[in-house]
Design a protein around this motif. Structure first.
Motif, PDB file in Angstrom:
ATOM      1  N   ALA A 187      63.806   5.930 -24.792  1.00 18.13           N
ATOM      2  CA  ALA A 187      62.903   4.810 -25.067  1.00 18.13           C
ATOM      3  C   ALA A 187      61.644   5.355 -25.730  1.00 18.13           C
ATOM      4  CB  ALA A 187      62.555   4.071 -23.780  1.00 18.13           C
ATOM      5  N   VAL A 188      60.898   4.470 -26.376  1.00 18.58           N
ATOM      6  CA  VAL A 188      59.736   4.872 -27.172  1.00 18.58           C
ATOM      7  C   VAL A 188      58.467   4.289 -26.558  1.00 18.58           C
ATOM      8  CG1 VAL A 188      58.690   4.855 -29.463  1.00 18.58           C
ATOM      9  CG2 VAL A 188      61.181   4.960 -29.233  1.00 18.58           C
ATOM     10  N   ILE A 189      57.478   5.150 -26.349  1.00 15.11           N
ATOM     11  CA  ILE A 189      56.215   4.745 -25.730  1.00 15.11           C
ATOM     12  C   ILE A 189      55.231   4.334 -26.818  1.00 15.11           C
ATOM     13  CG2 ILE A 189      54.279   5.488 -24.287  1.00 15.11           C
ATOM     14  CD1 ILE A 189      56.224   7.524 -23.010  1.00 15.11           C
ATOM     15  N   GLN A 190      54.828   3.067 -26.780  1.00 14.96           N
ATOM     16  CA  GLN A 190      53.861   2.539 -27.737  1.00 14.96           C
ATOM     17  C   GLN A 190      52.494   2.363 -27.064  1.00 14.96           C
ATOM     18  OE1 GLN A 190      54.224   2.271 -30.904  1.00 14.96           O
ATOM     19  NE2 GLN A 190      56.436   2.410 -31.172  1.00 14.96           N
ATOM     20  N   GLY A 191      51.549   1.832 -27.826  1.00 11.39           N
ATOM     21  CA  GLY A 191      50.206   1.621 -27.298  1.00 11.39           C
ATOM     22  C   GLY A 191      49.100   2.005 -28.255  1.00 11.39           C
ATOM     23  N   GLY A 192      49.479   2.491 -29.445  1.00 10.15           N
ATOM     24  CA  GLY A 192      48.461   2.872 -30.420  1.00 10.15           C
ATOM     25  C   GLY A 192      47.530   3.928 -29.858  1.00 10.15           C
ATOM     26  N   GLY A 193      46.232   3.745 -30.116  1.00 11.04           N
ATOM     27  CA  GLY A 193      45.234   4.669 -29.598  1.00 11.04           C
ATOM     28  C   GLY A 193      44.645   4.241 -28.270  1.00 11.04           C
ATOM     29  N   GLN A 194      45.214   3.204 -27.658  1.00 14.23           N
ATOM     30  CA  GLN A 194      44.708   2.678 -26.389  1.00 14.23           C
ATOM     31  C   GLN A 194      45.401   3.397 -25.228  1.00 14.23           C
ATOM     32  OE1 GLN A 194      42.215   0.437 -26.448  1.00 14.23           O
ATOM     33  NE2 GLN A 194      42.312   0.499 -28.696  1.00 14.23           N
ATOM     34  N   ALA A 202      54.410   3.577 -20.605  1.00 12.35           N
ATOM     35  CA  ALA A 202      55.166   4.684 -20.023  1.00 12.35           C
ATOM     36  C   ALA A 202      55.645   4.355 -18.616  1.00 12.35           C
ATOM     37  CB  ALA A 202      54.307   5.944 -20.015  1.00 12.35           C
ATOM     38  N   GLU A 203      54.783   3.770 -17.806  1.00  6.82           N
ATOM     39  CA  GLU A 203      55.165   3.451 -16.426  1.00  6.82           C
ATOM     40  C   GLU A 203      56.301   2.439 -16.387  1.00  6.82           C
ATOM     41  OE1 GLU A 203      51.621   2.230 -14.435  1.00  6.82           O
ATOM     42  OE2 GLU A 203      50.872   4.283 -14.164  1.00  6.82           O
ATOM     43  N   GLU A 204      56.224   1.427 -17.237  1.00  7.31           N
ATOM     44  CA  GLU A 204      57.279   0.408 -17.262  1.00  7.31           C
ATOM     45  C   GLU A 204      58.610   1.008 -17.730  1.00  7.31           C
ATOM     46  OE1 GLU A 204      57.279  -2.728 -16.362  1.00  7.31           O
ATOM     47  OE2 GLU A 204      55.176  -3.327 -16.206  1.00  7.31           O
ATOM     48  N   LEU A 205      58.561   1.861 -18.741  1.00  9.05           N
ATOM     49  CA  LEU A 205      59.788   2.461 -19.256  1.00  9.05           C
ATOM     50  C   LEU A 205      60.384   3.448 -18.256  1.00  9.05           C
ATOM     51  CD1 LEU A 205      58.788   3.056 -22.997  1.00  9.05           C
ATOM     52  CD2 LEU A 205      60.159   1.187 -22.049  1.00  9.05           C
ATOM     53  N   LEU A 206      59.540   4.191 -17.564  1.00 10.04           N
ATOM     54  CA  LEU A 206      60.034   5.096 -16.525  1.00 10.04           C
ATOM     55  C   LEU A 206      60.720   4.316 -15.408  1.00 10.04           C
ATOM     56  CD1 LEU A 206      57.055   7.597 -16.377  1.00 10.04           C
ATOM     57  CD2 LEU A 206      59.434   8.254 -16.765  1.00 10.04           C
ATOM     58  N   ALA A 207      60.180   3.152 -15.082  1.00  9.55           N
ATOM     59  CA  ALA A 207      60.775   2.328 -14.031  1.00  9.55           C
ATOM     60  C   ALA A 207      62.151   1.797 -14.450  1.00  9.55           C
ATOM     61  CB  ALA A 207      59.840   1.171 -13.684  1.00  9.55           C
ATOM     62  N   ILE A 208      62.314   1.487 -15.741  1.00  6.33           N
ATOM     63  CA  ILE A 208      63.620   1.027 -16.229  1.00  6.33           C
ATOM     64  C   ILE A 208      64.632   2.165 -16.145  1.00  6.33           C
ATOM     65  CG2 ILE A 208      64.876   0.130 -18.237  1.00  6.33           C
ATOM     66  CD1 ILE A 208      62.182  -1.125 -19.136  1.00  6.33           C
TER      67      ILE A 208
END
Length: 318
Positions: A187-194, A202-208
């Motif tokens: 999976a790919v972690i987004q969020g720009g510079g925020q 990252a937390e949501e994707l790790l939980a999946i």
């Protein structure tokens, strides 16, 4: 900092880490055939499902039995999902298509054809094509986009990742229960510079639950400098046992810096594109790999008068 894993075990072989993957966007590394790439001791290549579904197209790929047989490549293939193309083509030119929670719609310029790519379809195509690593469809942004756009990107990326994982598990149950090693899903972690949005994503994707993760979004600032703080922070969000892919990172200095920060995989079309235009990277074996100086490599312009007339090796390491 060394990689957390020594290698990735995949259906078509092992990929020692760290590894740079040349981009074979349409199935081939341009100007090279599979034997050339293999002779360079490349352990895996990166292909792109968004482009492959258009050219050569799913019918041709299926007819030849998948990407490995079609292009004569026996080693692992990682396929990108099409998320970056949604950014580079649609976000920058809305006339070419649209992004919704259902996926992306792309209308090639000068054509009446309409291409639909949902999270499920992206996974289906990658598996049917024979990818060793499947990457979830994501909503890619530029670091300079508004915080509202970054929030929407994170929300949609998480939603799409859940659907991709469900589709991947459906295929795994149906066809791959006896295969060992199995193909992986990243999976790919987004969020720009925020940074807070990066953490949330990252937390949501790790939980999946995924086998590895990629740094999503444009990795450079407006001056072409690596977004070191954001890239480092994103790596720290993910436990070390998971491999991390610095998507789109291909400049030698940037690769060394990202490896120092804990990344394992890198890909870009830049090195082979530069070579086709006559600019080569020449490495200095006596210089330490210091990402802050870059003294350990130099550019060689092969079409310069001096080099055209020279019969010497390009480098003392050749």
């Amino acid at each position: 900092m060394s990689a957390a894993r020594a290698h990735l075990a995949l259906p078509h072989g092992e990929v020692p880490l760290p590894a740079f993957l040349p981009d074979a966007t349409y199935g081939v590394v341009r100007a090279l055939d599979a034997s050339d790439v293999g002779d360079c001791r490349v352990s895996a290549v990166m292909m792109n499902v968004f482009h492959l579904m258009q050219r050569p197209g799913s019918t041709i790929i299926k007819r030849f039995g998948g990407l490995h047989r079609l292009f004569g490549w026996e080693r692992p293939i990682i396929t990108d999902s099409g998320g970056f193309q949604a950014y580079s083509l649609i976000r920058q030119n809305p006339k070419l298509g649209s992004l919704t929670d259902d996926g992306l719609i792309f209308r090639p310029e000068g054509s009446t054809r309409k291409i639909n790519l949902s999270p499920e379809k992206s996974v289906q195509l990658q598996i049917r094509y024979g990818a060793d690593v499947v990457i979830c469809l994501d909503d890619c942004t530029h670091v300079q986009e508004s915080i509202e756009a970054q929030r929407e990107s994170v929300r949609r990326t998480i939603k799409w990742a859940k659907r991709c994982k469900q589709e991947y598990l459906r295929w795994l149950d149906a066809e791959e229960s006896l295969n060992s090693p199995r193909r992986l899903i990243f999976a790919v972690i987004q969020g720009g510079g925020q940074l807070e949005l990066r953490r949330q994503c990252a937390e949501e994707l790790l939980a999946i639950g995924f086998d590895g993760f990629g740094f999503g979004g444009w990795p450079l600032d407006a001056k072409g400098n690596l977004l070191t703080e954001v890239i480092a922070y994103t790596r720290e969000l993910v436990p070390r046992e998971f491999p991390m892919h610095a998507l789109g990172v291909g400049h030698p200095r940037h690769i060394v810096e990202c490896f120092r920060l804990g990344y394992d995989l890198f890909d870009s079309a830049m090195p082979t594109r530069d070579a086709r235009h006559g600019r080569l990277f020449v490495f200095e074996p006596e210089e330490p790999l210091n990402p802050s100086t870059g003294n350990w490599f130099s550019y060689l312009y092969i079409q310069d008068e001096r080099n055209i007339r020279s019969d010497k090796p390009l480098s003392s390491t050749c």
